[in-house]
Design a protein around this motif. Structure first.
Motif, PDB file in Angstrom:
ATOM      1  N   TYR A   1       0.817  -1.211   0.000  1.00 18.63           N
ATOM      2  CA  TYR A   1       0.000   0.000   0.000  1.00 18.63           C
ATOM      3  C   TYR A   1       0.854   1.265   0.000  1.00 18.63           C
ATOM      4  N   GLY A   2       2.113   1.141   0.411  1.00 21.08           N
ATOM      5  CA  GLY A   2       2.978   2.308   0.483  1.00 21.08           C
ATOM      6  C   GLY A   2       2.671   3.204   1.668  1.00 21.08           C
ATOM      7  N   ARG A   3       2.033   2.644   2.678  1.00 21.99           N
ATOM      8  CA  ARG A   3       1.687   3.409   3.891  1.00 21.99           C
ATOM      9  C   ARG A   3       1.346   2.420   4.994  1.00 21.99           C
TER      10      ARG A   3
ATOM     11  N   ALA B   1     -10.157  -5.413   9.831  1.00 23.37           N
ATOM     12  CA  ALA B   1     -10.896  -6.618   9.448  1.00 23.37           C
ATOM     13  C   ALA B   1     -10.232  -7.310   8.262  1.00 23.37           C
ATOM     14  N   THR B   2      -9.733  -6.529   7.309  1.00 19.46           N
ATOM     15  CA  THR B   2      -9.040  -7.096   6.156  1.00 19.46           C
ATOM     16  C   THR B   2      -7.775  -7.803   6.595  1.00 19.46           C
ATOM     17  N   LEU B   3      -7.016  -7.159   7.464  1.00 19.06           N
ATOM     18  CA  LEU B   3      -5.777  -7.752   7.970  1.00 19.06           C
ATOM     19  C   LEU B   3      -6.091  -9.064   8.693  1.00 19.06           C
ATOM     20  N   ASP B   4      -7.111  -9.048   9.535  1.00 18.51           N
ATOM     21  CA  ASP B   4      -7.480 -10.247  10.288  1.00 18.51           C
ATOM     22  C   ASP B   4      -7.900 -11.379   9.355  1.00 18.51           C
ATOM     23  N   TYR B   5      -8.628 -11.038   8.300  1.00 20.32           N
ATOM     24  CA  TYR B   5      -9.087 -12.051   7.337  1.00 20.32           C
ATOM     25  C   TYR B   5      -7.910 -12.755   6.683  1.00 20.32           C
ATOM     26  N   TYR B   6      -6.943 -11.989   6.196  1.00 19.66           N
ATOM     27  CA  TYR B   6      -5.796 -12.598   5.522  1.00 19.66           C
ATOM     28  C   TYR B   6      -4.888 -13.329   6.505  1.00 19.66           C
ATOM     29  N   ALA B   7      -4.788 -12.841   7.731  1.00 21.07           N
ATOM     30  CA  ALA B   7      -3.990 -13.540   8.735  1.00 21.07           C
ATOM     31  C   ALA B   7      -4.579 -14.914   9.023  1.00 21.07           C
ATOM     32  N   ARG B   8      -5.909 -14.985   9.094  1.00 21.33           N
ATOM     33  CA  ARG B   8      -6.567 -16.270   9.344  1.00 21.33           C
ATOM     34  C   ARG B   8      -6.392 -17.218   8.163  1.00 21.33           C
ATOM     35  N   ARG B   9      -6.470 -16.684   6.953  1.00 22.15           N
ATOM     36  CA  ARG B   9      -6.275 -17.529   5.772  1.00 22.15           C
ATOM     37  C   ARG B   9      -4.835 -18.029   5.681  1.00 22.15           C
ATOM     38  N   SER B  10      -3.887 -17.163   6.021  1.00 20.80           N
ATOM     39  CA  SER B  10      -2.487 -17.565   6.020  1.00 20.80           C
ATOM     40  C   SER B  10      -2.244 -18.669   7.043  1.00 20.80           C
TER      41      SER B  10
ATOM     42  N   LEU C   1      -1.556 -15.382  -1.265  1.00 21.66           N
ATOM     43  CA  LEU C   1      -1.768 -14.295  -0.319  1.00 21.66           C
ATOM     44  C   LEU C   1      -1.454 -12.949  -0.967  1.00 21.66           C
ATOM     45  N   GLU C   2      -0.314 -12.856  -1.612  1.00 22.96           N
ATOM     46  CA  GLU C   2       0.069 -11.608  -2.268  1.00 22.96           C
ATOM     47  C   GLU C   2      -0.900 -11.252  -3.385  1.00 22.96           C
ATOM     48  N   PHE C   3      -1.296 -12.256  -4.167  1.00 26.61           N
ATOM     49  CA  PHE C   3      -2.220 -12.009  -5.269  1.00 26.61           C
ATOM     50  C   PHE C   3      -3.580 -11.546  -4.747  1.00 26.61           C
ATOM     51  N   ALA C   4      -4.035 -12.163  -3.662  1.00 34.52           N
ATOM     52  CA  ALA C   4      -5.335 -11.784  -3.099  1.00 34.52           C
ATOM     53  C   ALA C   4      -5.326 -10.344  -2.602  1.00 34.52           C
TER      54      ALA C   4
ATOM     55  N   GLU D   1     -10.574  -5.384  -3.592  1.00 36.42           N
ATOM     56  CA  GLU D   1     -11.211  -4.102  -3.947  1.00 36.42           C
ATOM     57  C   GLU D   1     -10.618  -2.940  -3.149  1.00 36.42           C
ATOM     58  N   ASP D   2     -10.302  -3.190  -1.890  1.00 32.20           N
ATOM     59  CA  ASP D   2      -9.724  -2.128  -1.065  1.00 32.20           C
ATOM     60  C   ASP D   2      -8.384  -1.656  -1.621  1.00 32.20           C
ATOM     61  N   PHE D   3      -7.593  -2.597  -2.130  1.00 27.29           N
ATOM     62  CA  PHE D   3      -6.289  -2.233  -2.675  1.00 27.29           C
ATOM     63  C   PHE D   3      -6.460  -1.493  -4.009  1.00 27.29           C
ATOM     64  N   LEU D   4      -7.327  -1.996  -4.857  1.00 30.98           N
ATOM     65  CA  LEU D   4      -7.511  -1.401  -6.185  1.00 30.98           C
ATOM     66  C   LEU D   4      -8.112   0.010  -6.097  1.00 30.98           C
TER      67      LEU D   4
END
Length: 250
Positions: free
Chosen positions: A207-209, A217-226, A235-238, A243-246
């Motif tokens: 994100y550069g920040r 919530a987004t961070l928690d979601y990916y942490a659980r998937r990881s 993980l990187e591709f997701a 949508e939040d990143f784009l």
């Protein structure tokens, strides 16, 4: 080391857990003895061969000389304190308090006959001003890797005494005990804190920040998937197709 391992493991569809558990190394003729590996290898420093390592002695990033040799204390001893600080701050994303003014310039004693751990405990352990800080927040993480000397070579003794690498540390709100760096690495690989910290660092970079509170919530979601086994590639591709990143702000 981290970049090298990430590149190799991404191509093999591995995940964050492998950073902490895979008993593999990359050696040439100079590095092979350091890992205790026998065989014939290139003397070219750029020609590294992937090898399997003794899983009772090596498990992932934190048992690699690239990490271990980064922290050397007085007398060319392993720097227990800063090994632990790195793990707490960089791999668990903990905010550590600043040292008190009286700690400025303090040096670990080089008392003859004492092990490296005994010297550190004498200055920062029970009964000292560092008991509630060093003794809880990062020293135990550093003690776990006392089986590795200042350049990361495995050792069973220090000053003629058996190495004591056992301790305990709170992960995900639970006090976990371990007997050495391999066991701690396994605990780290399974802790949600570890995966959340990795995802936070990855999102911050992409994100550069810094990640803000609205993205918890987004961070928690990916942490659980990881933690459930998602590969680094996925993980990187997701994250970059989310949508939040784009639709992120600059």
């Amino acid at each position: 080391v981290l970049g090298e391992l990430e590149g190799v493991w991404s191509s093999e569809n591995r995940g964050i857990k492998d950073f902490y558990t895979a008993p593999v190394g990359f050696v040439n003729s100079v590095l092979a003895p350091l890992y205790g590996v026998t065989g014939t290898y290139s003397s070219d420093p750029t020609m590294l061969t992937k090898v399997d390592l003794d899983p009772t002695q090596r498990a992932g990033l934190l048992t690699q000389p690239g990490f271990l040799s980064s922290y050397i204390s007085v007398g060319n001893e392993p720097d227990i304190i800063h090994r632990g600080v790195f793990i707490a701050e960089r791999l668990l994303c903990k905010t550590l308090p600043a040292p008190p003014p009286e700690a400025a310039g303090a040096m670990i004693s080089n008392t003859p006959g004492l092990t490296n751990r005994e010297r550190v405990e004498m200055m920062t352990g029970k009964g000292t001003c560092g008991q509630t800080c060093h003794g809880v927040l990062f020293n135990p993480l550093g003690f776990a890797f006392e089986n590795y000397d200042a350049i990361g070579k495995y050792r069973a003794t220090d000053q003629g005494k058996p190495v004591n690498a056992a301790d305990s540390y709170v992960l995900d709100g639970k006090l976990e005990s371990f007997s050495n760096g391999v066991e701690l690495s396994t605990l780290l690989s399974e802790a949600k804190e570890t995966h959340a910290c990795y995802v936070r660092n990855m999102m911050t970079y992409l994100y550069g920040r810094d990640v803000d509170a609205t993205e918890a919530a987004t961070l928690d979601y990916y942490a659980r998937r990881s933690r459930a086994g998602m590969t680094l590639h996925d993980l990187e591709f997701a994250i970059v197709t989310n949508e939040d990143f784009l639709n992120r702000l600059p």
